[in-house]
Design an enzyme around this catalytic site. Sequence first.
Site, mmCIF file in Angstrom:
data_model
loop_
_atom_site.group_PDB
_atom_site.id
_atom_site.type_symbol
_atom_site.label_atom_id
_atom_site.label_comp_id
_atom_site.label_asym_id
_atom_site.label_seq_id
_atom_site.Cartn_x
_atom_site.Cartn_y
_atom_site.Cartn_z
ATOM 1 N N ASP A 15 0.804 -1.224 0.000
ATOM 2 C CA ASP A 15 0.000 0.000 0.000
ATOM 3 C C ASP A 15 0.837 1.274 0.000
ATOM 4 O O ASP A 15 0.319 2.337 -0.339
ATOM 5 C CB ASP A 15 -0.898 0.032 1.253
ATOM 6 C CG ASP A 15 -2.199 -0.740 1.065
ATOM 7 O OD1 ASP A 15 -2.326 -1.477 0.074
ATOM 8 O OD2 ASP A 15 -3.091 -0.593 1.927
ATOM 9 N N ALA A 56 -4.702 -6.350 -0.599
ATOM 10 C CA ALA A 56 -3.813 -7.293 0.068
ATOM 11 C C ALA A 56 -3.099 -8.221 -0.917
ATOM 12 O O ALA A 56 -1.905 -8.489 -0.783
ATOM 13 C CB ALA A 56 -4.609 -8.111 1.073
ATOM 14 N N MET A 58 -4.699 -0.541 -3.801
ATOM 15 C CA MET A 58 -4.378 -0.799 -2.385
ATOM 16 C C MET A 58 -5.136 -2.042 -1.940
ATOM 17 O O MET A 58 -6.198 -1.966 -1.329
ATOM 18 C CB MET A 58 -4.726 0.423 -1.540
ATOM 19 C CG MET A 58 -3.819 1.588 -1.855
ATOM 20 S SD MET A 58 -4.358 3.097 -1.101
ATOM 21 C CE MET A 58 -3.066 3.360 0.077
ATOM 22 N N HIS A 95 -22.410 -28.169 -14.110
ATOM 23 C CA HIS A 95 -23.819 -27.805 -14.005
ATOM 24 C C HIS A 95 -24.441 -28.482 -12.794
ATOM 25 O O HIS A 95 -24.213 -29.674 -12.584
ATOM 26 C CB HIS A 95 -24.587 -28.250 -15.253
ATOM 27 C CG HIS A 95 -26.068 -28.033 -15.116
ATOM 28 N ND1 HIS A 95 -26.630 -26.787 -15.254
ATOM 29 C CD2 HIS A 95 -27.075 -28.893 -14.812
ATOM 30 C CE1 HIS A 95 -27.941 -26.881 -15.069
ATOM 31 N NE2 HIS A 95 -28.247 -28.158 -14.797
#
Length: 468
Positions: free
Chosen positions: A315, A323, A321, A447
């Site tokens: 960050d 993880a 920003m 499915h």
Amino acid sequence: MSEPEYDLVVIGAGPGGYVAGIRAAQLGLKTACIDKRAELGGVCLNVGCIPSKVLLDSSERYEEARTKIAEHGIRVTGVGLDLSVMMARKEKVVSDLTKGIEFLLKKNKIDRIVGTAVISAPGEVVVSLNDGTVTNLTTRNLLIATGSEPTPLAGVEIDEKRIVSSTGALSLESVPEKLIVIGAGAIGLELGSVWSRLGSNVTVVEYLDHILPGMDREICRQALRIFKRQGIEFQLSQKVTSATVGEGVCLSVESVAGGEAEELAADVVLLAIGRRPYTEGLGLEDVGVTVDERGFIEVDRRFETRVPGIYAIGDCIPGPMLAHKAEDEGSICAEILAGQSGHIDYDRVPGVVYTWPEIASVGKTEEALKEQGVSYKVGKFPFSANSRARATGDTDGLVKILADAETDRVLGVHILGPLAGDLISEAVIALEFGVSAEDIARTSHAHPSMGEAMREAALAVSGRALHI
Ligand SMILES: Cc1cc2nc3c(=O)[nH]c(=O)nc-3n(C[C@H](O)[C@H](O)[C@H](O)COP(=O)(O)OP(=O)(O)OC[C@H]3O[C@@H](n4cnc5c(N)ncnc54)[C@H](O)[C@@H]3O)c2cc1C
């Protein structure tokens, strides 16, 4: 001169820092990881991703028990909320996970140091340990992974009681009757959803004329309609100019276009207008590490700052920003330090908002493609036509695929719907490997599964969706 003690010292044990440490140790580098927090995992584990997702999940179950379970023929009487138990569960999940990181650092023989680090010179760190003593470390390479903090707003002072940041909003002691959220980004919408489900009357005030800046606008418009239906109110194109705290909070709000100010009253205000890089007290200027005009540390493609041997990730450098972005940078940086190579393409980092329905996105938005003059095709498929979504009753939303008009290569995928945060992984792989919409359309999808909506959207790119 004596040999440095370490090959790598990492400052910050968030997802960027601890992952870099583990990868470096795996590659044989003698590594230390410093964090001033006694618990490992940074913002993400302690006051970010994890506690917010725990509360999102708990509040979803409460809401389901109150309003949705009866249609399944399940009679539940006396549904009630015990907020202290919900919060205790959140603390337990966080504490188990941070202990897990502690185990991983030990397993990889990484020296863990609990204290506040200052860079005194390239390769030298002074740590004020939390036990009151000071220690000096020497290292060949230094990695800054000090993360971010909430962006403040002039006139709206956070006291973590009446006016809270995301950290305070994760630990409120009671459900506020009226909650105002300033900012309609991921954090504001997630925490607004939590407290709305637990019984708060929530209003989100946003400066822009739309929610979730940066995400595909069509998806945002549909999401806004759903959130309103869930009972959250929105005031868009409004700016908050001041806050007065008394018994509750009184906010002064003005239209961005001008005009009279309006007063809004709330029991609690959550300020969630974004986050800014955190590099306070690190001594960056003294050693020559530069930051840009928004405070992000400037690095090259190898994450090296202007000072040889000092690197930065997560960050505190530019980019989303998030993880997983910090983790990827951590791994890549460690590999580069060990003599390998690597790079990160920020266009292929997915973004997820864990509201219900979830919102997930990777690659270009329709707006970005228009702006760049790229000709594209669109394929969409609604969850209302997906049999699994019908079975679970989660029929809101759609999958939207943007593909190059000439080559059919997938350029962006945007999902509003159940489990969007998991479904997006298929799209990330598609972008990473440059696949076409046709490739997805011809790939078998189980499915009934939510994933079939992805295949149908890919079929829709060439106008041949089957179930609509
Ligand atoms: C409420 C909330 C929800 C979020 N949800 C998500 C999500 O769902 N998904 C997602 O991808 N991202 C999410 N994020 C963002 C995510 O938490 C950050 O992107 C991530 O934590 C950044 O990791 P990092 O390693 O760069 O820094 P951080 O996690 O901020 O860690 C930095 C660490 O450095 C330490 N430090 C700082 N300065 C010093 C110093 N001088 N000495 C010693 N230690 C120091 C700090 O104590 C901190 O522990 C969320 C954030 C918030 C606030």
